[in-house]
Structures are given as structure tokens and as C-alpha cells.
Motif scaffolding. Structure first.
Motif, PDB file in Angstrom:
ATOM      1  N   LEU A 192     -18.136 -14.827 -43.823  1.00 18.65           N
ATOM      2  CA  LEU A 192     -16.814 -14.352 -43.430  1.00 18.65           C
ATOM      3  C   LEU A 192     -16.328 -15.056 -42.162  1.00 18.65           C
ATOM      4  N   THR A 193     -15.013 -15.183 -42.040  1.00 17.57           N
ATOM      5  CA  THR A 193     -14.447 -15.600 -40.766  1.00 17.57           C
ATOM      6  C   THR A 193     -14.420 -14.373 -39.846  1.00 17.57           C
ATOM      7  N   THR A 194     -14.105 -14.604 -38.591  1.00 18.57           N
ATOM      8  CA  THR A 194     -14.109 -13.494 -37.626  1.00 18.57           C
ATOM      9  C   THR A 194     -13.121 -12.409 -38.015  1.00 18.57           C
ATOM     10  N   ILE A 195     -11.907 -12.788 -38.402  1.00 19.31           N
ATOM     11  CA  ILE A 195     -10.905 -11.778 -38.767  1.00 19.31           C
ATOM     12  C   ILE A 195     -11.349 -11.026 -40.015  1.00 19.31           C
ATOM     13  N   GLN A 196     -11.999 -11.708 -40.938  1.00 15.68           N
ATOM     14  CA  GLN A 196     -12.483 -11.038 -42.146  1.00 15.68           C
ATOM     15  C   GLN A 196     -13.616 -10.077 -41.831  1.00 15.68           C
ATOM     16  N   GLU A 197     -14.527 -10.473 -40.953  1.00 22.11           N
ATOM     17  CA  GLU A 197     -15.646  -9.603 -40.585  1.00 22.11           C
ATOM     18  C   GLU A 197     -15.142  -8.310 -39.947  1.00 22.11           C
TER      19      GLU A 197
ATOM     20  N   THR B 156      -3.586 -18.849 -36.807  1.00 17.81           N
ATOM     21  CA  THR B 156      -3.279 -19.432 -38.109  1.00 17.81           C
ATOM     22  C   THR B 156      -4.504 -20.165 -38.643  1.00 17.81           C
ATOM     23  N   GLY B 157      -4.671 -20.099 -39.946  1.00 19.40           N
ATOM     24  CA  GLY B 157      -5.795 -20.789 -40.574  1.00 19.40           C
ATOM     25  C   GLY B 157      -7.133 -20.107 -40.407  1.00 19.40           C
ATOM     26  N   SER B 158      -7.121 -18.830 -40.001  1.00 16.69           N
ATOM     27  CA  SER B 158      -8.386 -18.137 -39.732  1.00 16.69           C
ATOM     28  C   SER B 158      -8.844 -17.244 -40.877  1.00 16.69           C
TER      29      SER B 158
ATOM     30  N   PRO C 295      -4.236   3.811 -36.876  1.00 21.16           N
ATOM     31  CA  PRO C 295      -4.688   2.480 -37.298  1.00 21.16           C
ATOM     32  C   PRO C 295      -5.879   1.955 -36.503  1.00 21.16           C
ATOM     33  N   ILE C 296      -6.539   0.985 -37.101  1.00 22.65           N
ATOM     34  CA  ILE C 296      -7.500   0.158 -36.389  1.00 22.65           C
ATOM     35  C   ILE C 296      -6.761  -1.093 -35.936  1.00 22.65           C
ATOM     36  N   GLU C 297      -6.948  -1.491 -34.686  1.00 20.60           N
ATOM     37  CA  GLU C 297      -6.354  -2.726 -34.186  1.00 20.60           C
ATOM     38  C   GLU C 297      -7.441  -3.791 -34.093  1.00 20.60           C
ATOM     39  N   VAL C 298      -7.166  -4.923 -34.713  1.00 21.95           N
ATOM     40  CA  VAL C 298      -8.097  -6.046 -34.672  1.00 21.95           C
ATOM     41  C   VAL C 298      -7.376  -7.215 -34.014  1.00 21.95           C
ATOM     42  N   ILE C 299      -7.843  -7.590 -32.852  1.00 20.60           N
ATOM     43  CA  ILE C 299      -7.246  -8.722 -32.148  1.00 20.60           C
ATOM     44  C   ILE C 299      -8.360  -9.709 -31.855  1.00 20.60           C
ATOM     45  N   VAL C 300      -8.382 -10.785 -32.624  1.00 21.61           N
ATOM     46  CA  VAL C 300      -9.436 -11.774 -32.471  1.00 21.61           C
ATOM     47  C   VAL C 300      -9.202 -12.565 -31.190  1.00 21.61           C
ATOM     48  N   GLU C 301     -10.271 -12.884 -30.497  1.00 24.48           N
ATOM     49  CA  GLU C 301     -10.187 -13.593 -29.217  1.00 24.48           C
ATOM     50  C   GLU C 301      -9.256 -14.792 -29.319  1.00 24.48           C
TER      51      GLU C 301
END
Length: 396
Positions: free
Chosen positions: A75-80, A98-100, A250-256
Motif C-alpha cells: 500500500l501507499t501511505t494514503i492507502q494504508e 498527487t500521484g500518491s 470523520p477520520i482525518e488523514v493528512i499525509v506528511e
């Protein structure tokens, strides 16, 4: 037909409709050119993907096989961070570069939910551009191959009669731009009150002045739903109050570094000397063999047409896409670009949120973007999936 909807060209909200363009003073970008210079810090595939395997998620076996057939093992980070909460039915706001891998991050849980009750499940994915809508459906079809799940894309610039035929069958995933979706709802063809999951992709654009009223209408027509997902590469702080009305616990997901530029992109500027011919500089640059696949951004449709024509005249194969071109023309240009039949795709910002071509070597900003968010989305067409890309911005 309400053409102002189906072409997805929002009118100027301050004028209430059409504007005499001759009376509008051309805006100039106020962005500091220093923002467009940054050395790449390539993370490679290892930095792009995590160590978690898709086989650890307990997915349907055929879906897992389709994922692996696309070459996705981990998985990518956003997918994990996204897939398991979405499988649990949580609402989510997710921000990642983008592209993640954002599209698969919401499509995989959607497919799992659809498989459990295909007759009674509908997901609606709303996008700001036609190209992005088509890209999302293409990804869905590859992930859902052989699973007997069905989808359709409804966008402006296409014959609405073909939409009627597609809506005669049960669709588990509907993808579209706001205007055409509302047209179909007004005609009683698309039953929005049957939507279980709503996705606003590139939600920062969906909630800005051009689209927000149509989005609010869609949300009201959908009414009660099981899940709402907001995905984008950037977040506009002024939209937070509106976002809170769309999401429940909601859950907030903010990738570094989300909201920033991709670390895999080498960014530089080229200053145009006084008296120099800007196009000559461009042509000399693009003739370099390392410019394998280039997206060239302009601010205006007229300039996009002119540059594509001039590039072809000097022996550089080029095509163009923008809002005045038919959807068939735009589809053909993107397909030609993917296949390498043209080396340069000249585009306005309509393409910045819809072209997913894995091997774009360079993005060139012939004109400065008006906002930093526009710049992030433009250059995000290169340096995708862990590859190193290059972004060049002309500065006067």
C-alpha cells in the motif's frame, strides 16, 4: 438542455452570468517565482509505498488478484491510513499529494462494500473535470474486472442520449461532473436518493465558488447516506466549516507534506530575457531528447491553441486540450499523448486534475499559475508513483 451545467464552465458569480471578456482586465499572477525552485529529494518506490501488503487486508480474492495484476503489492501511505477505516464505514477527509494512490484508496473499499450487496449499493464519485471522471472509471473497471459490478461516467460535452441507455441497468458506481449529474437528476433518470456513498474527489475545487452551489444541490438530493469521503491534494482552510456539515464523525488523514509539492519533482525557473522571443526559448528547450513526454500549461485557451500549432510547425508533435474542445477531441489527445503519438500536450488548468499518465517527464508552466494550489496540481502530473519528475516555470 441546460448547457451551463453540462459544459461544466461556472459563470462568474459576481456577475450572475456571462461576462464581456473585453471589459475584464487580464489578471496577472502575484506568486513569488522563488516558490517554483526546489531540488528533488527522490524517495523512490520505497518511500512512496509502505511495507503493508494488500494481502493483509482481507479483501475479496478476485479483487486482490486484480490489484496485484496492476502491479500493486504494498500500500501507499494514503492507502494504508485510509482503506481500513473506509472498510469500517467511516466518513473521511483525506489529503495527500498527487500521484500518491488516492483513487485506489477510496475505490477499493467501495468495491468491497458493493460486493456485499450489489443490488442495493450505489457510490457516487463527483469530480471537477471530465478527464478526472474518466480516469476514475477506468481505474474502477481495472480493479473490478470479473466482479460483475457496473459503472458509468456522466460528463458534459457528450451526447446525453447515451446516458439514458447506461442508466437502464443497475450501476454500483456512478462517476460524473456536477452539471451533468444534476441534469440527469432533473430528468428523473438518476435517482440520487439511492446513493449510499458520496465521494467528492479534488474536494477543494468542488467546494470553491465555481462548483459549490451545484455540490450543495447534489448533497440535498442524496439526503441521508452511509458514508461521505472527501479526497484532495490540497485543503483550503476557508472551507473547513462547510466540510464539517458534510461529514459525520470523520477520520482525518493528512499525509506528511500534503498540500506541498511532491518531493520527487525537480523544480526550476527559466527567466525570459528582455527582448527575447519566449516561444523560441520553449522550442529550444522541448527539442532536447530528455523531454520525452511534456505537459505545457497556459492560462488561456487561445494561447494553448496557438502554442500547439506553432510547436507542430517547428517539428515538435503537439496537441491541446481545454474547455472549448469537444470531449471526443480531448479523449483522443490524451490517448495520443499516452501512446507517444504526440510529445507535448498543451493544456489549461482543466487538465491539472485529470491526467494520470505515469511517465510524464516534464511539466512546463509557460504562464505563471494564479494560485499555489494550481501550481501544485499542475506539476503533480509528473514525478508520480515514486518516479522523479521535472517542473519548469517561465518567469518574465
Amino acid at each position: 438542455m441546460n448547457t451551463s451545467r453540462t459544459t461544466n464552465k461556472p459563470s462568474n458569480p459576481s456577475r450572475g452570468g456571462n461576462v464581456d471578456r473585453r471589459q475584464v482586465k487580464k489578471k496577472e499572477s502575484t506568486l513569488d517565482p522563488k516558490l517554483f525552485v526546489k531540488k528533488a529529494k527522490p524517495s523512490g518506490q520505497a518511500g512512496f509505498r509502505t511495507e503493508k501488503s494488500f494481502s493483509d487486508l482481507g479483501l475479496n480474492a478476485r479483487l486482490l488478484a486484480n490489484i496485484q495484476a496492476k502491479g500493486y503489492e504494498t500500500l501507499t501511505t494514503i492507502q494504508e491510513q485510509s482503506i481500513l477505516p473506509l472498510l469500517d464505514g467511516r466518513d473521511m477527509m483525506a489529503i495527500s499529494k498527487t500521484g500518491s494512490g488516492k483513487t485506489a484508496a477510496f475505490l477499493i473499499p467501495i468495491i468491497e462494500h458493493a460486493l456485499k450487496d450489489p443490488r442495493n449499493y450505489t457510490a457516487l464519485v463527483v469530480t471537477p473535470t471530465r478527464e478526472l471522471a474518466l480516469q476514475i472509471e477506468e481505474e474502477f473497471k481495472s480493479l473490478a474486472a470479473g466482479l460483475h459490478l457496473y459503472s458509468a461516467t456522466f460528463i458534459g460535452g457528450t451526447n446525453i442520449n447515451s446516458d439514458y441507455r447506461q442508466l437502464e441497468r443497475k450501476l454500483q458506481v456512478v462517476v460524473g461532473t456536477p452539471g451533468r449529474l444534476l441534469d440527469l437528476s432533473d430528468r428523473k433518470l438518476l435517482k440520487l436518493n439511492q446513493v449510499n456513498t458520496l465521494v467528492l474527489d479534488e474536494f477543494d475545487r468542488m467546494l470553491d465558488m465555481g462548483f459549490v452551489n451545484d455540490v450543495k444541490k447534489l448533497v440535498n438530493l442524496i439526503g441521508k447516506r452511509d458514508q461521505t469521503l472527501l479526497f484532495s491534494a490540497t485543503l483550503e482552510p476557508a472551507q473547513k466549516q462547510l466540510i464539517s456539515t458534510l461529514l459525520h464523525n470523520p477520520i482525518e488523514v493528512i499525509v506528511e507534506n500534503a498540500g506541498g509539492t511532491n518531493e520527487n519533482i525537480e523544480q526550476q525557473t527559466i527567466r525570459v530575457p528582455e527582448g527575447a522571443e519566449k516561444f523560441d526559448l520553449l522550442a529550444g528547450l522541448v527539442k532536447s531528447p530528455e523531454m520525452e513526454k511534456v505537459i505545457l500549461f497556459t492560462e488561456t485557451k487561445r494561447l494553448a491553441d496557438r502554442l500547439a500549432k506553432k510547436l507542430n510547425q517547428v517539428g515538435i508533435s503537439a496537441g491541446q486540450i481545454h474547455g472549448d474542445k469537444s470531449q471526443n477531441f480531448r479523449n483522443k489527445m490524451i490517448e495520443d499523448f499516452k501512446k507517444g503519438n504526440i510529445r507535448v500536450l498543451v493544456a489549461t488548468d482543466v487538465a491539472a486534475r485529470g491526467i494520470d499518465v505515469a511517465d510524464v517527464s516534464h511539466v512546463i508552466n509557460y504562464q505563471l499559475p494564479m494560485t499555489m494550489d494550481a501550481y501544485i496540481h499542475r506539476i503533480g502530473r509528473t514525478g508520480r508513483a515514486g518516479k522523479v519528475g521535472h517542473a519548469i516555470t517561465f518567469v518574465n
